[in-house]
Design a protein around this motif. Sequence first.
Motif, mmCIF file in Angstrom:
data_model
loop_
_atom_site.group_PDB
_atom_site.id
_atom_site.type_symbol
_atom_site.label_atom_id
_atom_site.label_comp_id
_atom_site.label_asym_id
_atom_site.label_seq_id
_atom_site.Cartn_x
_atom_site.Cartn_y
_atom_site.Cartn_z
ATOM 1 N N LEU A 1 -59.407 28.957 11.188
ATOM 2 C CA LEU A 1 -60.624 29.777 11.146
ATOM 3 C C LEU A 1 -60.385 31.116 10.453
ATOM 4 N N PHE A 2 -59.305 31.794 10.807
ATOM 5 C CA PHE A 2 -59.101 33.133 10.245
ATOM 6 C C PHE A 2 -58.632 33.053 8.786
ATOM 7 N N VAL B 1 -66.683 38.375 16.983
ATOM 8 C CA VAL B 1 -68.053 37.859 17.183
ATOM 9 C C VAL B 1 -68.508 37.968 18.631
ATOM 10 N N GLY C 1 -54.174 33.406 26.840
ATOM 11 C CA GLY C 1 -55.545 33.445 26.352
ATOM 12 C C GLY C 1 -55.693 33.356 24.849
HETATM 13 P P1 AMP Z 1 -57.753 35.106 21.165
HETATM 14 O O1 AMP Z 1 -58.453 34.482 22.346
HETATM 15 O O2 AMP Z 1 -56.825 36.228 21.527
HETATM 16 O O3 AMP Z 1 -57.079 34.047 20.321
HETATM 17 O O4 AMP Z 1 -58.881 35.786 20.296
HETATM 18 C C1 AMP Z 1 -59.689 35.090 19.421
HETATM 19 C C2 AMP Z 1 -60.880 35.955 19.167
HETATM 20 O O5 AMP Z 1 -61.530 35.483 17.996
HETATM 21 C C3 AMP Z 1 -61.929 35.928 20.279
HETATM 22 O O6 AMP Z 1 -62.090 37.236 20.800
HETATM 23 C C4 AMP Z 1 -63.185 35.406 19.590
HETATM 24 O O7 AMP Z 1 -64.363 36.026 20.059
HETATM 25 C C5 AMP Z 1 -62.903 35.742 18.140
HETATM 26 N N1 AMP Z 1 -63.570 34.925 17.154
HETATM 27 C C6 AMP Z 1 -63.722 33.587 17.159
HETATM 28 N N2 AMP Z 1 -64.375 33.176 16.062
HETATM 29 C C7 AMP Z 1 -64.648 34.301 15.335
HETATM 30 C C8 AMP Z 1 -65.315 34.554 14.093
HETATM 31 N N3 AMP Z 1 -65.829 33.560 13.348
HETATM 32 N N4 AMP Z 1 -65.417 35.837 13.671
HETATM 33 C C9 AMP Z 1 -64.924 36.854 14.409
HETATM 34 N N5 AMP Z 1 -64.272 36.669 15.587
HETATM 35 C C10 AMP Z 1 -64.133 35.425 16.040
#
Ligand code: AMP
Length: 117
Positions: free
Chosen positions: A8-9, A34, A96
């Motif tokens: 995704l990133f 998001v 997490g």
């Molecule tokens: P983690 O749980 O530490 O892996 O954080 C992943 C983060 O990515 C979460 O806080 C999500 O809300 C965020 N996230 C997921 N998809 C996207 C996206 N398309 N754009 C921005 N943030 C996202």
Amino acid sequence: MVSEADCLFCKITTGEISAEIVHETGRTLAFRDVNPQAPTHVLVIPKGHYPSAAALAAADDGLADEVFTAAHAVAEREGIADSGYRLVFNTGPGAGQTVFHVHGHVLGGRGMAWPPG
Ligand code: AMP
């Protein structure tokens, strides 16, 4: 493990998936989460694919330093550098981590409880 092609990133770095970008350097990108958990909630990533903070640290080419520097630049830009902010790298599913492209969460603009949940 998620491959680079499905990450995704990585897709945010290429523009395939849109994001609100707040800061960019040659090797780092910062964009708003998001699902914000604080008034400021920005994710800082290396553009290259490293699955975890440990993998980023092992890269040993100054990239981890650049991510930390970018995180502070974001905090300054968001006006939370002086009041204080939290920089979190969830590392591994038990902590997490849900996206396996290393990212630092820059959180601020409200009081932060300690210890975190
Ligand atoms: P983690 O749980 O530490 O892996 O954080 C992943 C983060 O990515 C979460 O806080 C999500 O809300 C965020 N996230 C997921 N998809 C996207 C996206 N398309 N754009 C921005 N943030 C996202």
